[in-house]
Design a protein around this motif. Structure first.
Motif, PDB file in Angstrom:
ATOM      1  N   UNK A 101      14.446 -27.537   4.332  1.00 56.19           N
ATOM      2  CA  UNK A 101      13.286 -28.088   5.060  1.00 56.19           C
ATOM      3  C   UNK A 101      12.671 -29.290   4.346  1.00 56.19           C
ATOM      4  N   UNK A 102      12.971 -29.468   3.063  1.00 56.88           N
ATOM      5  CA  UNK A 102      12.422 -30.593   2.312  1.00 56.88           C
ATOM      6  C   UNK A 102      13.007 -31.929   2.768  1.00 56.88           C
ATOM      7  N   UNK A 103      14.100 -31.877   3.550  1.00 60.46           N
ATOM      8  CA  UNK A 103      14.655 -33.115   4.100  1.00 60.46           C
ATOM      9  C   UNK A 103      13.659 -33.789   5.040  1.00 60.46           C
ATOM     10  N   UNK A 104      12.827 -32.982   5.664  1.00 67.61           N
ATOM     11  CA  UNK A 104      11.801 -33.484   6.585  1.00 67.61           C
ATOM     12  C   UNK A 104      10.443 -33.377   5.905  1.00 67.61           C
ATOM     13  N   UNK A 105       9.855 -34.518   5.567  1.00 68.48           N
ATOM     14  CA  UNK A 105       8.576 -34.505   4.849  1.00 68.48           C
ATOM     15  C   UNK A 105       7.431 -33.941   5.691  1.00 68.48           C
ATOM     16  N   UNK A 106       7.653 -33.877   7.011  1.00 70.15           N
ATOM     17  CA  UNK A 106       6.596 -33.361   7.881  1.00 70.15           C
ATOM     18  C   UNK A 106       6.704 -31.851   8.094  1.00 70.15           C
ATOM     19  N   UNK A 130      -2.250 -42.168  -4.064  1.00 69.72           N
ATOM     20  CA  UNK A 130      -0.928 -41.772  -4.528  1.00 69.72           C
ATOM     21  C   UNK A 130      -0.308 -40.894  -3.451  1.00 69.72           C
ATOM     22  N   UNK A 131       0.975 -41.063  -3.222  1.00 67.33           N
ATOM     23  CA  UNK A 131       1.640 -40.263  -2.193  1.00 67.33           C
ATOM     24  C   UNK A 131       3.077 -39.972  -2.589  1.00 67.33           C
ATOM     25  N   UNK A 132       3.539 -38.814  -2.169  1.00 63.89           N
ATOM     26  CA  UNK A 132       4.934 -38.434  -2.359  1.00 63.89           C
ATOM     27  C   UNK A 132       5.738 -39.065  -1.230  1.00 63.89           C
ATOM     28  N   UNK A 133       6.786 -39.800  -1.572  1.00 61.41           N
ATOM     29  CA  UNK A 133       7.555 -40.538  -0.570  1.00 61.41           C
ATOM     30  C   UNK A 133       8.893 -39.890  -0.226  1.00 61.41           C
ATOM     31  N   UNK A 134       9.379 -38.989  -1.102  1.00 64.06           N
ATOM     32  CA  UNK A 134      10.684 -38.379  -0.846  1.00 64.06           C
ATOM     33  C   UNK A 134      10.840 -37.130  -1.696  1.00 64.06           C
ATOM     34  N   UNK A 135      11.505 -36.126  -1.120  1.00 58.54           N
ATOM     35  CA  UNK A 135      11.877 -34.919  -1.856  1.00 58.54           C
ATOM     36  C   UNK A 135      13.397 -34.801  -1.806  1.00 58.54           C
ATOM     37  N   UNK A 136      14.011 -34.674  -2.964  1.00 55.38           N
ATOM     38  CA  UNK A 136      15.469 -34.570  -3.010  1.00 55.38           C
ATOM     39  C   UNK A 136      15.880 -33.433  -3.932  1.00 55.38           C
TER      40      UNK A 136
END
Length: 238
Positions: free
Chosen positions: A74-79, A109-115
């Motif tokens: 689910x981390x592929x979709x940031x929403x 500050x913001x998180x832009x991607x989870x990998x």
């Protein structure tokens, strides 16, 4: 200034407040900053400059944190709800830490991607360029080093770790792009002195300020009177 609730009529304060002075028995103007005179129409020689902070390029820095927790599809979709739970938790901690680098200039500050790789959170922090040459140079030349120190500090890393159930947290990298504002002169397109007539923007002591025409043209009255900055008409001789 002693005052009562007397109603003042016919008091022209040009943006200032009109109050009744018990001592003199008259209504008087309480002028806004940098303005004086019985009708609040005269300006001081130096005033603050108007800056369109919303248009100025920001100073950005990117960094990645590795959190030793399970990576979910689910981390592929940031929403996704799972992503949002992690992001909100992490951004709350990062805001506190990134503000330490330059509290007054901090913007967001913001998180832009989870990998994957446990969980690697790519993040971006923004700082607003202030009207201050020293702080501009700090953001341009020292931000990367200071952020690295903050994000590798044991106490700070432990704070993030605690928020994630004491999972191991590690800073992977910090990078900053070439600055778009190199020094204080780079702010000029984003400022103006339109509030007062004939005021112009100048740099003094490492900051932009608006300077009145009586200062920029000291011989305006040819030594035959006192030059005053009328904020609506421009320079006048008294």
């Amino acid at each position: 200034m002693p005052s009562t609730t007397h109603q003042c009529t016919g008091c022209q304060c040009n943006g200032g407040n009109c109050t009744f002075n018990v001592t003199t028995g008259k209504c008087q103007c309480q002028c806004q900053d940098y303005v004086f005179g019985h009708q609040c129409s005269l300006g001081q020689n130096e005033t603050t400059v108007n800056i369109d902070t919303g248009s100025i390029p920001t100073r950005k820095a990117s960094f990645s944190l590795k959190i030793d927790t399970d990576y979910l599809a689910e981390f592929e979709d940031l929403e996704s709800s799972q992503s949002q739970d992690l992001i909100k938790k992490l951004e709350k901690q990062l805001e506190v830490l990134c503000k330490q680098a330059e509290p007054q200039a901090y913007k967001t500050v913001k998180v832009t991607k989870l990998s994957s790789g446990s969980v690697v959170a790519d993040s971006e922090v923004e700082y607003t360029y202030p009207n201050d040459e020293n702080k501009i140079q700090f953001l341009n030349t020292q931000l990367e080093e200071v952020l690295t120190e903050i994000l590798t500090n044991t106490s700070n890393i432990n704070m993030i770790s605690e928020a994630f159930g004491y999972k191991t947290v590690e800073l992977k990298n910090v990078s900053v792009p070439k600055p778009q504002i190199e020094n204080i002169t780079g702010l000029e397109p984003y400022l103006n002195c339109s509030g007062f007539a004939n005021y112009t923007a100048e740099i003094a002591n490492g900051q932009w300020q608006c300077v009145g025409p009586c200062k920029t043209n000291p011989d305006y009255c040819y030594q035959k009177g006192e030059c005053q900055n009328d904020i609506y008409k421009g320079p006048v001789c008294r």
